[in-house]
Design a protein around this motif. Structure first.
Motif, PDB file in Angstrom:
ATOM      1  N   GLY A 275      -2.359   7.159   2.032  1.00 55.65           N
ATOM      2  CA  GLY A 275      -1.737   5.852   2.228  1.00 55.65           C
ATOM      3  C   GLY A 275      -2.479   4.739   1.532  1.00 55.65           C
ATOM      4  O   GLY A 275      -2.461   3.587   1.987  1.00 55.65           O
ATOM      5  N   GLU A 276      -3.125   5.054   0.398  1.00 56.37           N
ATOM      6  CA  GLU A 276      -3.916   4.046  -0.312  1.00 56.37           C
ATOM      7  C   GLU A 276      -3.044   2.889  -0.786  1.00 56.37           C
ATOM      8  O   GLU A 276      -2.049   3.067  -1.482  1.00 56.37           O
ATOM      9  N   LEU A 277      -3.410   1.683  -0.357  1.00 56.88           N
ATOM     10  CA  LEU A 277      -2.714   0.439  -0.699  1.00 56.88           C
ATOM     11  C   LEU A 277      -1.231   0.481  -0.328  1.00 56.88           C
ATOM     12  O   LEU A 277      -0.378  -0.049  -1.039  1.00 56.88           O
ATOM     13  N   ALA A 278      -0.935   1.123   0.782  1.00 56.30           N
ATOM     14  CA  ALA A 278       0.440   1.170   1.296  1.00 56.30           C
ATOM     15  C   ALA A 278       0.441   0.709   2.744  1.00 56.30           C
ATOM     16  O   ALA A 278      -0.512   0.969   3.490  1.00 56.30           O
ATOM     17  N   ALA A 279       1.487   0.006   3.140  1.00 52.85           N
ATOM     18  CA  ALA A 279       1.573  -0.492   4.513  1.00 52.85           C
ATOM     19  C   ALA A 279       1.660   0.681   5.484  1.00 52.85           C
ATOM     20  O   ALA A 279       2.236   1.728   5.179  1.00 52.85           O
ATOM     21  N   ARG A 280       1.091   0.491   6.655  1.00 51.08           N
ATOM     22  CA  ARG A 280       1.077   1.535   7.674  1.00 51.08           C
ATOM     23  C   ARG A 280       2.510   1.947   8.039  1.00 51.08           C
ATOM     24  O   ARG A 280       3.375   1.104   8.249  1.00 51.08           O
TER      25      ARG A 280
ATOM     26  N   SER B 128       4.550   3.555   6.060  1.00 45.90           N
ATOM     27  CA  SER B 128       5.430   3.633   4.887  1.00 45.90           C
ATOM     28  C   SER B 128       5.122   4.821   3.982  1.00 45.90           C
ATOM     29  O   SER B 128       5.667   4.925   2.895  1.00 45.90           O
ATOM     30  N   TYR B 129       4.245   5.707   4.432  1.00 49.16           N
ATOM     31  CA  TYR B 129       3.862   6.831   3.582  1.00 49.16           C
ATOM     32  C   TYR B 129       3.762   8.113   4.412  1.00 49.16           C
ATOM     33  O   TYR B 129       3.617   8.081   5.629  1.00 49.16           O
TER      34      TYR B 129
ATOM     35  N   GLU C  62       1.970  11.243   5.892  1.00 47.89           N
ATOM     36  CA  GLU C  62       0.599  11.505   6.315  1.00 47.89           C
ATOM     37  C   GLU C  62       0.366  13.012   6.458  1.00 47.89           C
ATOM     38  O   GLU C  62       0.677  13.584   7.503  1.00 47.89           O
TER      39      GLU C  62
ATOM     40  N   TYR D 266      -7.120   0.808  -9.815  1.00 42.75           N
ATOM     41  CA  TYR D 266      -6.705   0.043  -8.638  1.00 42.75           C
ATOM     42  C   TYR D 266      -7.601  -1.158  -8.328  1.00 42.75           C
ATOM     43  O   TYR D 266      -7.125  -2.210  -7.929  1.00 42.75           O
TER      44      TYR D 266
ATOM     45  N   THR E 236      -2.898  -5.031   2.210  1.00 46.22           N
ATOM     46  CA  THR E 236      -1.847  -4.010   2.263  1.00 46.22           C
ATOM     47  C   THR E 236      -1.923  -3.104   3.490  1.00 46.22           C
ATOM     48  O   THR E 236      -0.899  -2.666   4.005  1.00 46.22           O
ATOM     49  N   GLU E 237      -3.136  -2.818   3.957  1.00 50.94           N
ATOM     50  CA  GLU E 237      -3.294  -1.856   5.040  1.00 50.94           C
ATOM     51  C   GLU E 237      -3.828  -2.474   6.333  1.00 50.94           C
ATOM     52  O   GLU E 237      -3.825  -1.831   7.375  1.00 50.94           O
TER      53      GLU E 237
END
Length: 307
Positions: free
Chosen positions: A34-39, A41-42, A44, A248, A262-263
């Motif tokens: 979930g690097e640089l992605a909102a909790r 939204s990815y 796991e 990044y 982001t996170e």
């Protein structure tokens, strides 16, 4: 700085690393997902420590849990050789004591930070390679940038061929806050706790004293070190563009700001429980092994003196 203290500090950490490296692999994967992605939204692949262990073993095999072991051993030997030998010299020369003879927490914090910074800088290439090898995973559970290294020696050659010495020490300055915070908290707590346990007659037996002090020091260290550890993992693992710049992050501060944006705070504490389960026992074992090795050395010295 005594050469024997330097070697003993390294050996103590090597013994502990064999037991804690699998937790380090899990911790690294959790920090990268979930690097640089909102909790939320990815995907796991790693939803918890136990599930992560099972997932790694199922997809990468049991040996997948010991990925990056070789550079981890080198990293731990170098960083703890400096940290623990500097700590021992500071303690034996009373640089960590107040005028009344008590162990000072603030001075312990300072000497622990100094040892951590020195050790972290010299061991930085191995921390980077360890992180990159530990992040390698089967496609179904891969997180973060996937480097193509096949071994520690192959990684050293590849990184050196592309960036020279500077490439091997990429991210070393950004890792110093992690080392200063973590080492300072651990060493200061360990020295002060040992002193207090003896002063108040709570723990008489030396080995048990070292064990209890190491456990307490490791617990505090895990709370302090997780945010800078997440940042170090991200910086060391990120890919590079054609000019050798990070894909990044530009540096420590840029990484910190981007993760927060982001996170959120949650992102700064990704992998906390895995970090705790790694650091608490590792800290306990390292400091216990180190104290026991010092005791053996002193016993050997006494034997030589009496013969």
């Amino acid at each position: 700085m005594a050469t024997s203290d330097f070697v003993l500090g390294g050996l103590a950490s090597v013994g502990a690393t064999f037991f804690t490296n699998p937790i380090e692999v899990v911790k690294t994967r959790i920090q990268l997902q979930g690097e640089l992605a909102a909790r939320g939204s990815y995907v796991e692949p790693y939803k918890g420590i136990v599930q992560a262990f099972i997932t790694v073993a199922k997809n990468d095999g049991m040996m997948g849990l010991q990925k990056g072991l070789a550079p981890a051993l080198y990293f731990q030997f170098i960083i703890n050789s400096f940290r623990l030998s500097i700590y021992t010299n500071a303690m034996e020369n009373h640089w960590m004591h107040k005028k009344n003879g008590e162990v000072s927490f603030s001075l312990g914090l300072m000497w622990g930070a100094i040892g951590g910074i020195v050790g972290s800088y010299f061991s930085s290439p191995f921390f980077m390679i360890k992180t990159q090898l530990q992040s390698q995973a089967a496609k179904a559970i891969a997180v973060g940038h996937q480097h193509a290294h096949k071994s520690m020696s192959g990684a050293l050659k590849e990184i050196y061929s592309k960036g020279g010495i500077v490439g091997l020490w990429r991210g070393s300055l950004s890792a110093l806050p992690r080392a200063a915070v973590g080492s300072g908290a651990q060493i200061a707590t360990f020295g002060k706790t040992k002193s207090l346990l003896m002063e108040y007659d709570l723990v008489h037996q030396p080995t048990l004293n070292s064990f209890c002090s190491g456990l307490i020091a490791g617990s505090l260290m895990s709370v302090a070190i997780t945010p800078p550890d997440v940042i170090s993992t991200r910086l060391y693992n990120q890919g590079l563009d054609a000019q050798g710049r990070g894909l990044y992050y530009k540096g420590w501060l840029d990484c910190f700001v981007k993760i927060l944006r982001t996170e959120g705070i949650y992102g700064m504490y990704k992998g906390f429980w895995a970090n705790y389960l790694r650091i608490a026992p590792h800290s306990t074992l390292v400091l216990l092994f180190f104290d026991e090795l010092i005791a053996v050395r002193e016993k050997y010295k006494l034997g030589d003196a009496s013969s």
